[in-house]
Design an enzyme around this catalytic site. Structure first.
Site, PDB file in Angstrom:
ATOM      1  N   CYS A   2       0.764  -1.189   0.071  1.00 22.31           N
ATOM      2  CA  CYS A   2       0.087  -0.102   0.034  1.00 22.31           C
ATOM      3  C   CYS A   2       0.962   1.230   0.118  1.00 22.31           C
ATOM      4  O   CYS A   2       2.157   1.424   0.430  1.00 22.31           O
ATOM      5  CB  CYS A   2      -0.973   0.056   1.265  1.00 22.31           C
ATOM      6  SG  CYS A   2      -1.854  -1.584   1.397  1.00 22.31           S
ATOM      7  N   ARG A  27       4.555   1.142  -6.586  1.00 19.85           N
ATOM      8  CA  ARG A  27       4.111   0.007  -5.569  1.00 19.85           C
ATOM      9  C   ARG A  27       3.277  -0.851  -6.032  1.00 19.85           C
ATOM     10  O   ARG A  27       3.094  -2.036  -5.024  1.00 19.85           O
ATOM     11  CB  ARG A  27       4.059   0.898  -4.140  1.00 19.85           C
ATOM     12  CG  ARG A  27       5.130   1.583  -3.700  1.00 19.85           C
ATOM     13  CD  ARG A  27       4.575   2.655  -2.501  1.00 19.85           C
ATOM     14  NE  ARG A  27       4.513   1.824  -1.341  1.00 19.85           N
ATOM     15  CZ  ARG A  27       5.310   1.581  -0.630  1.00 19.85           C
ATOM     16  NH1 ARG A  27       6.483   1.768  -0.773  1.00 19.85           N
ATOM     17  NH2 ARG A  27       5.118   0.891   0.672  1.00 19.85           N
ATOM     18  N   TRP A  76      -3.069  -2.376  -1.746  1.00 17.42           N
ATOM     19  CA  TRP A  76      -2.562  -3.407  -2.331  1.00 17.42           C
ATOM     20  C   TRP A  76      -3.419  -4.444  -1.262  1.00 17.42           C
ATOM     21  O   TRP A  76      -2.768  -4.779  -0.028  1.00 17.42           O
ATOM     22  CB  TRP A  76      -1.124  -3.638  -2.273  1.00 17.42           C
ATOM     23  CG  TRP A  76      -0.656  -4.973  -2.512  1.00 17.42           C
ATOM     24  CD1 TRP A  76      -0.300  -6.045  -1.510  1.00 17.42           C
ATOM     25  CD2 TRP A  76      -0.485  -5.695  -3.680  1.00 17.42           C
ATOM     26  NE1 TRP A  76       0.158  -7.017  -2.141  1.00 17.42           N
ATOM     27  CE2 TRP A  76       0.109  -6.863  -3.631  1.00 17.42           C
ATOM     28  CE3 TRP A  76      -0.226  -5.091  -5.121  1.00 17.42           C
ATOM     29  CZ2 TRP A  76       0.441  -7.561  -4.431  1.00 17.42           C
ATOM     30  CZ3 TRP A  76      -0.096  -5.811  -6.256  1.00 17.42           C
ATOM     31  CH2 TRP A  76       0.282  -7.228  -5.747  1.00 17.42           C
ATOM     32  N   ASN A 112      -0.821   0.892   6.109  1.00 16.15           N
ATOM     33  CA  ASN A 112      -0.033  -0.055   5.205  1.00 16.15           C
ATOM     34  C   ASN A 112       0.608  -1.154   6.074  1.00 16.15           C
ATOM     35  O   ASN A 112       1.135  -0.928   7.073  1.00 16.15           O
ATOM     36  CB  ASN A 112       1.223   0.644   4.436  1.00 16.15           C
ATOM     37  CG  ASN A 112       1.970  -0.425   3.851  1.00 16.15           C
ATOM     38  OD1 ASN A 112       1.613  -1.521   3.292  1.00 16.15           O
ATOM     39  ND2 ASN A 112       3.204   0.316   3.512  1.00 16.15           N
ATOM     40  N   GLY A 113       0.258  -2.403   5.992  1.00 21.59           N
ATOM     41  CA  GLY A 113       0.891  -3.554   6.718  1.00 21.59           C
ATOM     42  C   GLY A 113      -0.163  -4.440   6.992  1.00 21.59           C
ATOM     43  O   GLY A 113      -1.405  -4.749   6.240  1.00 21.59           O
ATOM     44  N   GLU A 495      15.858 -23.215 -10.555  1.00 20.37           N
ATOM     45  CA  GLU A 495      15.638 -21.838 -10.360  1.00 20.37           C
ATOM     46  C   GLU A 495      16.848 -20.992 -10.714  1.00 20.37           C
ATOM     47  O   GLU A 495      16.827 -19.688 -11.335  1.00 20.37           O
ATOM     48  CB  GLU A 495      15.059 -21.654  -8.871  1.00 20.37           C
ATOM     49  CG  GLU A 495      14.725 -19.996  -8.712  1.00 20.37           C
ATOM     50  CD  GLU A 495      13.627 -19.522  -9.685  1.00 20.37           C
ATOM     51  OE1 GLU A 495      13.119 -20.234 -10.552  1.00 20.37           O
ATOM     52  OE2 GLU A 495      13.517 -18.370  -9.547  1.00 20.37           O
ATOM     53  N   LYS A 499      17.084 -17.941 -13.432  1.00 26.96           N
ATOM     54  CA  LYS A 499      17.312 -16.367 -13.009  1.00 26.96           C
ATOM     55  C   LYS A 499      18.461 -15.950 -14.067  1.00 26.96           C
ATOM     56  O   LYS A 499      18.477 -15.077 -14.712  1.00 26.96           O
ATOM     57  CB  LYS A 499      17.967 -16.452 -11.731  1.00 26.96           C
ATOM     58  CG  LYS A 499      16.819 -16.638 -10.898  1.00 26.96           C
ATOM     59  CD  LYS A 499      15.729 -15.244 -10.600  1.00 26.96           C
ATOM     60  CE  LYS A 499      14.579 -14.980 -10.980  1.00 26.96           C
ATOM     61  NZ  LYS A 499      13.466 -16.257 -11.269  1.00 26.96           N
ATOM     62  N   GLU A 502      17.087 -15.720 -17.730  1.00 28.41           N
ATOM     63  CA  GLU A 502      16.013 -14.631 -18.431  1.00 28.41           C
ATOM     64  C   GLU A 502      16.766 -13.245 -17.963  1.00 28.41           C
ATOM     65  O   GLU A 502      16.231 -12.304 -18.628  1.00 28.41           O
ATOM     66  CB  GLU A 502      14.895 -15.064 -17.457  1.00 28.41           C
ATOM     67  CG  GLU A 502      15.007 -14.892 -16.152  1.00 28.41           C
ATOM     68  CD  GLU A 502      13.686 -14.881 -15.239  1.00 28.41           C
ATOM     69  OE1 GLU A 502      12.510 -14.949 -16.011  1.00 28.41           O
ATOM     70  OE2 GLU A 502      13.474 -15.328 -14.151  1.00 28.41           O
ATOM     71  N   HIS A 518      24.593 -39.452 -18.582  1.00 34.42           N
ATOM     72  CA  HIS A 518      23.758 -39.962 -19.676  1.00 34.42           C
ATOM     73  C   HIS A 518      23.583 -39.293 -21.007  1.00 34.42           C
ATOM     74  O   HIS A 518      22.455 -39.479 -21.637  1.00 34.42           O
ATOM     75  CB  HIS A 518      22.214 -40.433 -19.264  1.00 34.42           C
ATOM     76  CG  HIS A 518      22.216 -41.346 -17.756  1.00 34.42           C
ATOM     77  ND1 HIS A 518      22.366 -42.956 -17.973  1.00 34.42           N
ATOM     78  CD2 HIS A 518      22.338 -41.113 -16.521  1.00 34.42           C
ATOM     79  CE1 HIS A 518      22.536 -43.309 -17.020  1.00 34.42           C
ATOM     80  NE2 HIS A 518      22.386 -42.216 -15.668  1.00 34.42           N
ATOM     81  N   LYS A 617       5.835  -9.798 -17.255  1.00 37.98           N
ATOM     82  CA  LYS A 617       5.521 -10.145 -15.775  1.00 37.98           C
ATOM     83  C   LYS A 617       4.738 -11.180 -15.701  1.00 37.98           C
ATOM     84  O   LYS A 617       4.800 -12.088 -14.833  1.00 37.98           O
ATOM     85  CB  LYS A 617       5.257  -8.916 -14.962  1.00 37.98           C
ATOM     86  CG  LYS A 617       5.331  -9.218 -13.430  1.00 37.98           C
ATOM     87  CD  LYS A 617       6.690  -9.621 -12.912  1.00 37.98           C
ATOM     88  CE  LYS A 617       6.455 -10.111 -11.362  1.00 37.98           C
ATOM     89  NZ  LYS A 617       7.740 -10.956 -11.151  1.00 37.98           N
TER      90      LYS A 617
HETATM   91  C1  AGP Z   1      10.354 -15.967 -13.153  1.00 43.01           C
HETATM   92  O1  AGP Z   1      11.420 -14.971 -13.044  1.00 43.01           O
HETATM   93  C2  AGP Z   1       9.571 -15.689 -14.530  1.00 43.01           C
HETATM   94  N1  AGP Z   1       9.303 -14.451 -14.551  1.00 43.01           N
HETATM   95  C3  AGP Z   1       8.429 -16.550 -14.797  1.00 43.01           C
HETATM   96  O2  AGP Z   1       9.012 -17.730 -14.910  1.00 43.01           O
HETATM   97  C4  AGP Z   1       7.293 -16.771 -13.928  1.00 43.01           C
HETATM   98  O3  AGP Z   1       7.764 -17.410 -12.723  1.00 43.01           O
HETATM   99  C5  AGP Z   1       6.153 -17.648 -14.587  1.00 43.01           C
HETATM  100  O4  AGP Z   1       5.729 -16.894 -15.692  1.00 43.01           O
HETATM  101  C6  AGP Z   1       5.010 -17.457 -13.488  1.00 43.01           C
HETATM  102  O5  AGP Z   1       4.221 -16.487 -13.254  1.00 43.01           O
HETATM  103  P1  AGP Z   1       3.377 -16.589 -12.170  1.00 43.01           P
HETATM  104  O6  AGP Z   1       3.969 -16.965 -10.974  1.00 43.01           O
HETATM  105  O7  AGP Z   1       2.852 -15.294 -11.922  1.00 43.01           O
HETATM  106  O8  AGP Z   1       2.178 -17.763 -12.521  1.00 43.01           O
END
Ligand code: AGP
Length: 622
Positions: A2, A27, A76, A112-113, A495, A499, A502, A518, A617
């Site tokens: 928020c 935010r 939020w 906010n919180g 993961e 990271k 991407e 293998h 995103k």
């Molecule tokens: C993660 O860094 C990516 N931006 C992407 O893999 C993301 O995790 C994936 O698109 C899933 O998104 P969501 O968690 O909003 O469903």
């Protein structure tokens, strides 16, 4: 998170408040509102769902709200869906409707919180005749302040103090009292708030950008301190109501860097917000030493009735699922199958009675994950969503929802939401193990102690970021990098590899360490970087030998393990250590150096790490 703003001075308040809220839009929010004292003894409250534009139109750019003292808020959602009724400001009066308009109310406030014990306080206040129009914890706090203010016939500072002693959780509060026109009161605990002064004007805000246009002279109010703002002056008080002196600070940031709180990118800011994201998520799921999933409808009976779990997700959320399978099977002895949502949605799904489908999603809008949820529901499978955005489509359509409390995540690459999702998974697994009789209360308490230690351990890792930054710069132009591990370490490797890919566009692969021989080991050649993740004691030696096989073929080895495993330096060329915790929870610590590695690799290559090419995103299309 928020956004809060406040102003009292010689100018009309509403335009200043709207301008401040606009500068806090980054935010993330789902509704907004203002309350302005128009000289009479009432505050006029205007609220609007959706973007700030709605509030600006409703108030004709602020011109329809006359008055020189007011507070504003962008919400939020954490408690209660996004709606006009749940939008702030909230009032202490027993008004009908959404608490908008000229309201007969002693106290008006924004927050906010997260207030952890708001339900018990709501019951207490109801017994004293208070009625509630919203689902928020904020309305409870505003009414509690009103309760103490009237019961003890004390001033605002004392009423607030009594309230701060009674509530548990995190908060930044801005309040106006009917009997104190032209004044704003503020208090905080573990949520951001600053106070600004310039000439005859006084400001407050959640963050610097909101007031940077008006003043660079700010006060950082401390936890459990109270501020009283009058035009051009501010007084501070401690929990005893005694006045205290705070030193002002001159802000040197420009507006853009202020949005990132002085960090260079949102991604690194959010990496640093992980301790708070984990702490807030745990706070929302653990009350007085017990994991409470009842609010999500996950009663002990439901948890005992689960015959198997299937997890459907995408990207990093799928990596959380890959970690969850090891944790759930080991702790709760529930068979788990992890599926890419984009695969699950199109294949013939054979399920058994008592199966639970868990959809993990930061945005709650990912098309493939939503389709998987809908498919499971069509098949009559019980569904649980673990989601960061309150009121998102996946959250609304699932049978059960566990919200993470990471706050809005701006960077495309997820970091703090990933960590918050893990925290939610841990709570689910430990509670399921306990109610299914697989762990006793001592073990239960032990796991909760370890969970509570994770945020501080992440802080410790972040204190040593420079070493990872140095190493990332060395490999920023690599052609190919491998991440290998076994069990949970394989999930962490997945993961770490994503990271890196991407953010820096460097190709990498995550491999189950035992699988390399293998075929893929043929790709290992001189100076190729292989990162071995070694957090699982019973798999440590196995992975070390896989790393040695790579080294024998010319690879440069980085090891990621916990303090104490110093023997790894006999094999690895470079080692990163993280604090120890229970093996089930090690992903929360091991992932942090890998996030930093990916981030600093992208920075070293001069890339837009917050908005990488080709990515969105939230992938709301197939
Ligand atoms: C993660 O860094 C990516 N931006 C992407 O893999 C993301 O995790 C994936 O698109 C899933 O998104 P969501 O968690 O909003 O469903």
């Amino acid at each position: 998170m928020c956004g809060i703003v406040g102003y009292t001075g010689t100018q009309q308040a509403a335009p200043v408040l709207l301008d401040g809220l606009a500068r806090l839009e980054y935010r993330g929010y789902d509704s907004a509102g203002l309350a302005v004292r128009n000289g009479s003894d009432l505050a006029e409250v205007v609220k609007s769902t959706g973007k700030l534009r709605g509030l600006i139109e409703k108030t004709d750019g602020g011109r329809s709200l006359a008055g020189t003292c007011g507070i504003g808020h962008t919400r939020w959602a954490t408690h209660g869906e996004p709606s006009q009724t749940n939008a702030h400001p909230h009032v202490s009066g027993n008004c009908s409707g959404s608490g908008s308009g000229l309201v007969e109310s002693e106290v008006t406030g924004v927050h906010n919180g997260i207030i952890e014990n708001y339900l018990e306080l709501k019951e207490k206040l109801s017994r004293h005749g208070y009625q509630f129009y919203s689902d928020t914890d904020t309305e409870v706090v505003v009414k509690l302040i009103d309760y103490y203010y009237k019961k003890y016939k004390i001033g605002p500072v004392d009423a607030i103090n009594r309230t701060l002693v009674r509530i548990r959780g995190t908060y930044a509060l801005a309040l106006m009292f009917r009997d104190y026109p032209g004044e704003i009161y503020a208090a905080r605990k573990d949520a951001p708030m600053i106070i600004g002064i310039d000439g005859s004007e006084s400001y407050l805000a959640s963050d610097v950008p909101a007031i940077l246009n008006y003043t660079r002279t700010v006060y950082y109010i401390g936890n459990l301190q109270i501020a009283q703002l009058r035009p051009g002056e501010v007084h501070f008080f401690d929990l005893n109501g005694d006045e205290i002196q705070l030193e002002s600070t001159q802000i040197t940031w420009d507006a853009k860097s202020a949005e990132k709180n002085g960090f260079e990118h949102f991604m690194i800011k959010e990496i640093y917000e992980q301790p708070a994201a984990v702490r807030d998520t745990l706070t929302s799921l653990v009350t007085e030493g017990r994991i409470t999933l009842e609010a999500a409808g996950l009663s002990d009976e439901v948890l005992r009735g689960i015959s198997s779990v299937r997890i459907a997700a995408c990207g990093s959320a799928w990596h959380v699922g890959m970690a969850a399978q090891y944790i759930l099977e080991d702790l709760a002895e529930i068979p788990v199958r992890v599926e890419l949502a984009s695969e699950y949605r199109y294949r013939k799904v054979l399920h058994v009675d008592g199966e639970l489908l868990v959809v993990i999603s930061q945005s709650g809008e990912t098309a493939d994950s939503l389709a998987a949820l809908r498919k499971a529901k069509d098949l009559g499978i019980r569904t649980l969503a673990i989601v960061n955005v309150v009121g998102s489509t996946i959250a609304r359509e699932a049978d059960h929802v566990l919200y993470t409390h990471a706050g809005p995540e701006i960077a495309v690459a997820t970091t703090k939401a990933f960590s918050a999702q893990l925290a939610a998974i841990y709570c689910f697994a430990v509670q399921a193990a306990y109610v299914r009789g697989l762990i006793d209360s001592d073990q239960y308490d032990g796991y909760l102690r370890e969970l509570a230690s994770i945020p501080d351990k992440i802080e410790r890792i972040l204190e040593e970021k420079e070493r990872i930054q140095w190493f990332a710069a060395k490999y920023a132009n690599a052609r190919d990098i491998f991440f290998i591990g076994r069990g949970l370490d394989y999930a962490i490797s997945l993961e770490g590899s994503l990271k890196l890919k991407e953010i820096s566009y460097v190709h990498s692969e995550a491999y189950a360490a035992g699988e390399l021989k293998h075929g893929t080991i043929s790709l290992i050649e001189d100076n190729l970087l292989v990162i071995g993740v070694l957090t699982q004691k019973d798999l440590f030696e196995k992975t070390i030998s896989n790393m040695a096989e790579c080294k024998a073929r010319g690879a440069f080895l980085m090891a990621l393990t916990s303090y104490g495993n110093y023997s790894v330096e006999d094999s690895a060329n470079f080692t990163v250590y993280v604090p120890k915790t229970d093996p089930h929870f090690m992903a929360s610590l091991a992932v942090v150096p890998l996030q930093l590695f990916g981030y600093y690799s992208g920075v070293a290559r001069g890339l837009d790490v917050d908005k990488p090419r080709n990515l969105a995103k939230s992938v709301t299309v197939e």
